[in-house]
Design an enzyme around this catalytic site. Structure first.
Site, PDB file in Angstrom:
ATOM      1  N   ASP A 295      -6.555  -2.828  -7.544  1.00 21.96           N
ATOM      2  CA  ASP A 295      -7.089  -3.480  -6.338  1.00 21.96           C
ATOM      3  C   ASP A 295      -7.336  -4.946  -6.645  1.00 21.96           C
ATOM      4  O   ASP A 295      -7.605  -5.311  -7.791  1.00 21.96           O
ATOM      5  CB  ASP A 295      -8.390  -2.813  -5.887  1.00 21.96           C
ATOM      6  CG  ASP A 295      -8.719  -3.202  -4.453  1.00 21.96           C
ATOM      7  OD1 ASP A 295      -8.229  -2.534  -3.536  1.00 21.96           O
ATOM      8  OD2 ASP A 295      -9.447  -4.206  -4.258  1.00 21.96           O
TER       9      ASP A 295
ATOM     10  N   ARG B 220      -3.518   6.778   0.618  1.00 21.53           N
ATOM     11  CA  ARG B 220      -4.003   8.010   1.244  1.00 21.53           C
ATOM     12  C   ARG B 220      -3.046   8.680   2.208  1.00 21.53           C
ATOM     13  O   ARG B 220      -3.284   9.818   2.609  1.00 21.53           O
ATOM     14  CB  ARG B 220      -5.345   7.736   1.918  1.00 21.53           C
ATOM     15  CG  ARG B 220      -6.452   7.539   0.887  1.00 21.53           C
ATOM     16  CD  ARG B 220      -7.666   6.903   1.501  1.00 21.53           C
ATOM     17  NE  ARG B 220      -7.293   5.597   2.015  1.00 21.53           N
ATOM     18  CZ  ARG B 220      -8.169   4.697   2.461  1.00 21.53           C
ATOM     19  NH1 ARG B 220      -9.448   4.983   2.491  1.00 21.53           N
ATOM     20  NH2 ARG B 220      -7.756   3.528   2.890  1.00 21.53           N
TER      21      ARG B 220
ATOM     22  N   TYR C  66     -14.576 -12.375  -0.510  1.00 22.36           N
ATOM     23  CA  TYR C  66     -15.320 -11.176  -0.947  1.00 22.36           C
ATOM     24  C   TYR C  66     -16.528 -11.564  -1.793  1.00 22.36           C
ATOM     25  O   TYR C  66     -17.613 -11.014  -1.629  1.00 22.36           O
ATOM     26  CB  TYR C  66     -14.403 -10.217  -1.718  1.00 22.36           C
ATOM     27  CG  TYR C  66     -13.465  -9.479  -0.790  1.00 22.36           C
ATOM     28  CD1 TYR C  66     -13.902  -8.376  -0.056  1.00 22.36           C
ATOM     29  CD2 TYR C  66     -12.159  -9.912  -0.612  1.00 22.36           C
ATOM     30  CE1 TYR C  66     -13.058  -7.723   0.828  1.00 22.36           C
ATOM     31  CE2 TYR C  66     -11.302  -9.261   0.269  1.00 22.36           C
ATOM     32  CZ  TYR C  66     -11.752  -8.166   0.991  1.00 22.36           C
ATOM     33  OH  TYR C  66     -10.930  -7.532   1.869  1.00 22.36           O
TER      34      TYR C  66
ATOM     35  N   ARG D 147      -7.424  12.013  -5.636  1.00 24.76           N
ATOM     36  CA  ARG D 147      -8.699  11.401  -5.252  1.00 24.76           C
ATOM     37  C   ARG D 147      -9.809  12.416  -5.020  1.00 24.76           C
ATOM     38  O   ARG D 147     -10.979  12.054  -4.976  1.00 24.76           O
ATOM     39  CB  ARG D 147      -8.506  10.516  -4.014  1.00 24.76           C
ATOM     40  CG  ARG D 147      -8.070   9.117  -4.317  1.00 24.76           C
ATOM     41  CD  ARG D 147      -9.228   8.235  -4.778  1.00 24.76           C
ATOM     42  NE  ARG D 147      -9.980   7.723  -3.642  1.00 24.76           N
ATOM     43  CZ  ARG D 147     -11.214   8.057  -3.343  1.00 24.76           C
ATOM     44  NH1 ARG D 147     -11.841   8.930  -4.082  1.00 24.76           N
ATOM     45  NH2 ARG D 147     -11.825   7.531  -2.313  1.00 24.76           N
TER      46      ARG D 147
ATOM     47  N   ARG E  53       0.814  -1.223   0.000  1.00 25.78           N
ATOM     48  CA  ARG E  53       0.000   0.000   0.000  1.00 25.78           C
ATOM     49  C   ARG E  53       0.850   1.277   0.000  1.00 25.78           C
ATOM     50  O   ARG E  53       0.463   2.275   0.607  1.00 25.78           O
ATOM     51  CB  ARG E  53      -0.936   0.040   1.212  1.00 25.78           C
ATOM     52  CG  ARG E  53      -2.113  -0.902   1.102  1.00 25.78           C
ATOM     53  CD  ARG E  53      -3.181  -0.348   0.162  1.00 25.78           C
ATOM     54  NE  ARG E  53      -4.290  -1.276   0.023  1.00 25.78           N
ATOM     55  CZ  ARG E  53      -5.370  -1.253   0.804  1.00 25.78           C
ATOM     56  NH1 ARG E  53      -5.512  -0.347   1.708  1.00 25.78           N
ATOM     57  NH2 ARG E  53      -6.317  -2.132   0.624  1.00 25.78           N
TER      58      ARG E  53
HETATM   59  O1  CP3 Z   1      -0.047  -1.606  -2.523  1.00 17.74           O
HETATM   60  C1  CP3 Z   1      -0.298  -0.687  -3.327  1.00 17.74           C
HETATM   61  O2  CP3 Z   1       0.097   0.471  -3.179  1.00 17.74           O
HETATM   62  C2  CP3 Z   1      -1.024  -1.054  -4.621  1.00 17.74           C
HETATM   63  C3  CP3 Z   1      -2.421  -0.894  -4.607  1.00 17.74           C
HETATM   64  C4  CP3 Z   1      -3.318  -1.813  -3.797  1.00 17.74           C
HETATM   65  C5  CP3 Z   1      -4.571  -1.365  -3.309  1.00 17.74           C
HETATM   66  N1  CP3 Z   1      -5.213  -2.441  -2.777  1.00 17.74           N
HETATM   67  C6  CP3 Z   1      -5.078   0.000  -3.426  1.00 17.74           C
HETATM   68  C7  CP3 Z   1      -6.222   0.439  -2.624  1.00 17.74           C
HETATM   69  C8  CP3 Z   1      -3.196  -3.170  -3.468  1.00 17.74           C
HETATM   70  C9  CP3 Z   1      -2.030  -4.125  -3.701  1.00 17.74           C
HETATM   71  C10 CP3 Z   1      -4.409  -3.551  -2.835  1.00 17.74           C
HETATM   72  C11 CP3 Z   1      -4.703  -4.924  -2.400  1.00 17.74           C
HETATM   73  C12 CP3 Z   1      -5.907  -5.188  -1.596  1.00 17.74           C
HETATM   74  N2  CP3 Z   1      -7.147  -4.620  -1.700  1.00 17.74           N
HETATM   75  C13 CP3 Z   1      -6.000  -6.185  -0.616  1.00 17.74           C
HETATM   76  C14 CP3 Z   1      -4.878  -7.138  -0.240  1.00 17.74           C
HETATM   77  C15 CP3 Z   1      -3.860  -6.490   0.585  1.00 17.74           C
HETATM   78  C16 CP3 Z   1      -4.184  -6.389   2.022  1.00 17.74           C
HETATM   79  O3  CP3 Z   1      -4.547  -5.295   2.453  1.00 17.74           O
HETATM   80  O4  CP3 Z   1      -4.069  -7.413   2.683  1.00 17.74           O
HETATM   81  C17 CP3 Z   1      -7.297  -6.168  -0.098  1.00 17.74           C
HETATM   82  C18 CP3 Z   1      -7.838  -7.056   1.011  1.00 17.74           C
HETATM   83  C19 CP3 Z   1      -8.013  -5.179  -0.806  1.00 17.74           C
HETATM   84  C20 CP3 Z   1      -9.463  -4.847  -0.656  1.00 17.74           C
HETATM   85  C21 CP3 Z   1      -9.667  -3.431  -0.321  1.00 17.74           C
HETATM   86  N3  CP3 Z   1      -9.458  -2.372  -1.179  1.00 17.74           N
HETATM   87  C22 CP3 Z   1     -10.177  -2.895   0.896  1.00 17.74           C
HETATM   88  C23 CP3 Z   1     -10.549  -3.725   2.115  1.00 17.74           C
HETATM   89  C24 CP3 Z   1     -10.265  -1.508   0.724  1.00 17.74           C
HETATM   90  C25 CP3 Z   1     -10.886  -0.519   1.666  1.00 17.74           C
HETATM   91  C26 CP3 Z   1     -10.081  -0.291   2.868  1.00 17.74           C
HETATM   92  C27 CP3 Z   1      -9.154   0.855   2.640  1.00 17.74           C
HETATM   93  O5  CP3 Z   1      -7.972   0.710   2.898  1.00 17.74           O
HETATM   94  O6  CP3 Z   1      -9.690   1.905   2.241  1.00 17.74           O
HETATM   95  C28 CP3 Z   1      -9.761  -1.198  -0.562  1.00 17.74           C
HETATM   96  C29 CP3 Z   1      -9.612   0.146  -1.171  1.00 17.74           C
HETATM   97  C30 CP3 Z   1      -8.228   0.538  -1.621  1.00 17.74           C
HETATM   98  N4  CP3 Z   1      -7.357  -0.260  -2.319  1.00 17.74           N
HETATM   99  C31 CP3 Z   1      -7.608   1.816  -1.463  1.00 17.74           C
HETATM  100  C32 CP3 Z   1      -6.370   1.761  -2.096  1.00 17.74           C
HETATM  101  C33 CP3 Z   1      -5.365   2.868  -2.265  1.00 17.74           C
HETATM  102  C34 CP3 Z   1      -8.241   3.036  -0.810  1.00 17.74           C
HETATM  103  C35 CP3 Z   1      -9.160   3.633  -1.811  1.00 17.74           C
HETATM  104  C36 CP3 Z   1      -9.396   5.109  -1.599  1.00 17.74           C
HETATM  105  O7  CP3 Z   1      -8.610   5.910  -2.145  1.00 17.74           O
HETATM  106  O8  CP3 Z   1     -10.387   5.429  -0.952  1.00 17.74           O
END
Ligand code: CP3
Length: 345
Positions: free
Chosen positions: A70, A25, A145, A34, A21
């Protein structure tokens, strides 16, 4: 590339580092992007994908970029709508074998071309010494999911399906694997130097169920993606109870969460795979001297591994101070330096 070399157990000049990640944000420039578009719109616009992917590399001396996307992006292409509100929500969950059989097998280029274009453009723009990582969710994590319809605390729908109808549930995992394997292969074709498979929720299973369901499904993806010189990383969140099983995934590098002792994990994995991890993301909130100590201790432990890629044990928290990330990256590279004898020079 230092990152690829560490994943494959080749000599490196110092320990490579990137952060799960790392785009997101906690970066003011990400929040600015965003303000104008939703998360899904960002993921589907190749220009914005390139911009968000490169943002952390402009600020920090990271050894790898991870493509901005994602794990739920290919789910939409399988015919199941996904919303981010901001947590993921799937209004039409998959609850039966019939529904599982009806999941579409997407064409990665046609259905997720925005991602492949983004990868090709990032690879062109990126310093050749830095790696570009593609990724996908592992079948079990994606199944949670699909079946729950979003995030969950106890995974009730998924785990009751698994015990009621284990063969049907395995069929769902196989269907997801058939979608994910070509999706990852297409990312490598587009220019990804490595891929990571995220099994975020596989640590919620009993060790037996992990070995029966999550692991074979992940392995079936990994064996179809493996290509000479392109490492595959398998990250299981909460892997403490199944450390000895992880090598059977066939991955070159095993991503470890922050709940396991890195030295102990390396002893158990031995020379069979490289490791990635595993600083507690909250350590980035510690006073700098304390953060440096924690980083140094992991870098030292990592020297016993076949190869060590420094990372957090889970994603960067959105309130993380930028100064913490700066300190972390600098300290990994300073502490990780190998002598000439070690690098074979
Ligand atoms: O790592 C990186 O920088 C690359 C981008 C990336 C995102 N999600 C961007 C994202 C990666 C590799 C993921 C993987 C992901 N997504 C996982 C596996 C990794 C982990 O956390 O174990 C999972 C479970 C998800 C599912 C997901 N996506 C959730 C639960 C959420 C909401 C929670 C949160 O953190 O907001 C997301 C949204 C998400 N994915 C955001 C980002 C940057 C936030 C979106 C926003 O800008 O509002």
């Amino acid at each position: 590339m230092r990152f690829v070399d560490a994943c494959l157990g080749r000599p490196v000049d110092t320990t490579p580092v990137w952060l799960m990640r790392q785009a997101g944000r906690y970066l003011p420039e990400y929040r600015a992007l965003r303000e104008k578009v939703s998360f899904l719109e960002m993921c589907k616009d190749p220009d914005l994908v390139v911009e968000a992917t490169l943002q952390p590399l402009r600020r920090f001396d990271l050894d790898a970029a991870i493509i901005f996307s994602d794990i739920l992006i290919p789910i939409e292409a399988m015919g199941v709508p996904v919303e981010f509100v901001p947590e993921p929500r799937l209004p039409r969950p998959v609850r039966s074998s019939d529904e599982a059989r009806n999941l579409r097998l997407p064409d990665p280029l046609r259905d997720t071309g925005f991602l492949m274009q983004g990868i090709a453009r990032v690879r062109k723009a990126l310093d050749p010494a830095r790696a570009l990582i593609g990724f996908a969710g592992a079948p079990f994590t994606l199944a949670t999911y699909l079946v729950e319809g979003g995030g969950s605390r106890d995974f009730f729908q998924t785990r009751t399906w698994m015990v009621r109808d284990p063969d049907g549930f395995s069929g769902l995992l196989a269907r997801i694997a058939d979608a994910v394997a070509p999706y990852l292969r297409a990312q490598v074709d587009a220019g990804a130097d490595a891929v990571q498979v995220f099994d975020t929720w596989a640590g919620e299973l009993t060790p037996d169920d992990f070995r029966r369901f999550a692991l074979p499904a992940a392995r079936s993806v990994i064996e179809r993606v493996r290509r000479e010189g392109v490492p595959v990383i398998y990250f299981v969140n909460g892997a403490a109870g199944v450390l000895d099983d992880l090598v059977h995934s066939g991955a070159d590098c095993l991503g470890l969460d922050f709940r396991v002792d890195l030295g102990e994990a390396i002893r158990r994995i031995g020379g069979r795979a490289s490791v990635q991890g595993n600083l507690d993301p909250m350590a980035l909130f510690a006073p700098p001297e304390d953060l440096r100590r924690r980083v140094a201790s992991l870098v030292e432990a990592g020297r016993a591994a076949r190869g060590h890629v420094f990372n957090l044990g889970h994603g960067v928290h959105r309130d993380t101070p930028l100064s913490g990330v700066e300190t972390l990256v600098e300290e990994v590279h300073r502490r990780g330096v190998r002598s000439g004898a070690e690098t074979g020079t």
